[in-house]
Write an enzyme that holds these catalytic residues in place. Structure first.
Site, short mmCIF file in Angstrom:
data_model
loop_
_atom_site.label_atom_id
_atom_site.label_comp_id
_atom_site.label_asym_id
_atom_site.label_seq_id
_atom_site.Cartn_x
_atom_site.Cartn_y
_atom_site.Cartn_z
N ARG A 221 11.91 -45.49 33.14
CA ARG A 221 12.34 -44.22 33.70
C ARG A 221 11.21 -43.68 34.57
NH1 ARG A 221 16.98 -45.23 32.75
NH2 ARG A 221 18.34 -44.18 31.27
N GLU A 250 15.23 -39.22 41.31
CA GLU A 250 16.18 -40.10 42.00
C GLU A 250 17.39 -39.32 42.48
OE1 GLU A 250 17.06 -43.13 39.11
OE2 GLU A 250 14.95 -43.63 38.90
N HIS A 268 16.92 -48.12 41.66
CA HIS A 268 17.38 -48.14 40.26
C HIS A 268 18.54 -49.11 40.05
CE1 HIS A 268 17.53 -45.59 36.33
NE2 HIS A 268 17.79 -46.87 36.12
O1 A2R Z 1 7.35 -47.08 19.50
P1 A2R Z 1 8.16 -48.21 18.96
O2 A2R Z 1 7.35 -49.09 18.09
O3 A2R Z 1 9.48 -47.80 18.41
O4 A2R Z 1 8.46 -49.09 20.27
C1 A2R Z 1 9.41 -48.74 21.23
C2 A2R Z 1 8.75 -48.29 22.52
N1 A2R Z 1 8.47 -46.84 22.55
C3 A2R Z 1 7.25 -46.35 22.79
N2 A2R Z 1 6.07 -46.93 23.03
C4 A2R Z 1 4.99 -46.15 23.21
N3 A2R Z 1 5.03 -44.81 23.18
C5 A2R Z 1 6.19 -44.16 22.93
N4 A2R Z 1 6.23 -42.84 22.91
C6 A2R Z 1 7.38 -44.94 22.73
N5 A2R Z 1 8.66 -44.65 22.47
C7 A2R Z 1 9.32 -45.83 22.36
O5 A2R Z 1 9.71 -48.62 23.54
C8 A2R Z 1 10.11 -50.03 21.65
O6 A2R Z 1 9.20 -51.10 21.62
C9 A2R Z 1 10.49 -49.76 23.10
C10 A2R Z 1 11.96 -49.45 23.30
O7 A2R Z 1 12.72 -50.54 22.90
P2 A2R Z 1 14.28 -50.44 22.60
O8 A2R Z 1 14.57 -49.22 21.81
O9 A2R Z 1 14.71 -51.76 22.08
O10 A2R Z 1 14.91 -50.14 24.03
P3 A2R Z 1 15.41 -51.17 25.15
O11 A2R Z 1 16.80 -51.57 24.88
O12 A2R Z 1 14.40 -52.25 25.33
O13 A2R Z 1 15.43 -50.21 26.43
C11 A2R Z 1 14.27 -49.50 26.84
C12 A2R Z 1 14.55 -48.57 27.99
C13 A2R Z 1 15.78 -47.70 27.91
O14 A2R Z 1 15.64 -46.61 27.07
C14 A2R Z 1 15.98 -47.27 29.36
O15 A2R Z 1 15.24 -46.12 29.64
C15 A2R Z 1 15.37 -48.41 30.13
O16 A2R Z 1 14.78 -49.29 29.17
O17 A2R Z 1 16.38 -49.09 30.82
#
Ligand code: A2R
Length: 307
Positions: A221, A250, A268
């Site tokens: 994002r 965007e 995007h």
């Molecule tokens: O923090 P963790 O261990 O839950 O890891 C998640 C990480 N994450 C963060 N890392 C650092 N600081 C943060 N504040 C933080 N918040 C979340 O991002 C996890 O490793 C990753 C997200 O993975 P998923 O939930 O499996 O999401 P996905 O399907 O890979 O999609 C990611 C994003 C979407 O939300 C859209 O914004 C974009 O890709 O298309």
């Protein structure tokens, strides 16, 4: 028939499937009391005013994996189920990250322009570019898509390192500090969710740590990267290159980024292929259809999994 509010655009295929069970209302003409279901996307989401006006809302079905444009805390409070489209876009977004990375390293835009303009014939061979082999690549957010990116990097013999809130059960080196990781990397790829917890976590300090020979790729994002600091870092040479699919406001993209030669910019389109959008569309629609049938959904966002 059930009343569905459409926020943002949907494909004809999605419309046809939805029309079998729903009356689809557009944003310029609907009665808030009637609406029980909403279909939207990651960009438009559901604005707080709209959500509070829909007193009978039961489900918000999002076309995309990111849901930072929906107030999920409020939705949970009201028992509204929010759904998204995880997994079906992992490979496509990972391909987009690789596309930006390879285009940046091998100066695809510059060299394409060189051929088209007749520069090659007139001035001789193009300057050399950088090799993508054997790079240390930091993944910020090693989730579903982050892991797909790591997998796709294997042929380039990348050394993968990562930062997320929690250490994962993987062989890659974990950094609990983003700046420290950036110092060790040739490339930083951002693929976390958006929202307050990741707002501008890629700041001036992180970009300077990545350094003059470093490349920043953002397929998450726009909010994750401090855009003003990014422009400053690229202009001053504190950061080498950037490949960006997402931006702060965007579809507006700062002129400074558009005029630089060390950026590769996409509108995007991380998941934007016919095949992947069809899979996402089917999941978005099926979440709504299943809810009508039995009150459950296929892919609730984690915060709504208990509803
Ligand atoms: O923090 P963790 O261990 O839950 O890891 C998640 C990480 N994450 C963060 N890392 C650092 N600081 C943060 N504040 C933080 N918040 C979340 O991002 C996890 O490793 C990753 C997200 O993975 P998923 O939930 O499996 O999401 P996905 O399907 O890979 O999609 C990611 C994003 C979407 O939300 C859209 O914004 C974009 O890709 O298309």
């Amino acid at each position: 028939m059930t009343n569905l509010l459409q926020v943002g655009s949907i494909t004809n295929e999605m419309r046809e499937q939805l029309e079998t069970e729903f009356i689809i209302h557009q944003m310029d003409n609907f009665d808030p009391i009637e609406i029980t279901h909403v279909i939207t996307n990651g960009h438009d989401g559901v604005k707080p005013d709209l959500m509070s006006s829909l007193s009978n809302l039961r489900v918000i079905s999002g076309y995309g994996v990111g849901y930072d444009a929906i107030d999920v805390v409020e939705a949970v409070k009201r028992g509204i189920i929010v759904t998204h489209t995880p997994n079906v876009l992992n490979e496509e977004v990972a391909t987009t990250a690789l596309l930006l990375l390879l285009s940046s390293y091998r100066e695809v835009l510059r060299d394409d322009a060189y051929v088209r303009s007749g520069g090659w014939e007139k001035n001789g061979n193009a300057p050399l570019t950088r090799s993508m082999d054997n790079q240390t690549i930091g993944i910020l957010g090693l989730g579903r898509i982050g892991q797909a990116i790591a997998n796709k990097l294997a042929p380039w013999k990348a050394k993968i390192v990562y930062h997320s809130r929690n250490k994962k059960d993987v062989d890659y080196t974990y950094y609990d500090n983003l700046t420290r990781m950036a110092k060790e990397c040739d490339v930083l790829i951002c693929i976390t969710p958006g929202g307050p917890s990741t707002d501008k976590i890629v700041n001036a300090e992180v970009m300077e740590a990545l350094g003059p020979h470093g490349t920043l790729i953002n397929v998450s994002r726009g909010s994750v990267v401090d855009e003003a600091a990014l422009i400053e870092a690229l202009e001053s040479g504190k950061l080498g290159w950037a490949g960006l699919d997402v931006f702060k406001a965007e579809p507006a993209v700062p002129l400074a980024l558009r005029e630089m030669t060390n950026t590769v910019l996409l509108p995007h389109v991380g998941s934007g292929t016919v095949e992947t959008r069809a899979a996402m569309g089917a999941l978005t629609v099926n979440n709504l259809l299943q809810h009508l049938k039995n009150g459950t959904v296929i892919s609730a966002v984690p915060e709504c999994a208990h509803l």
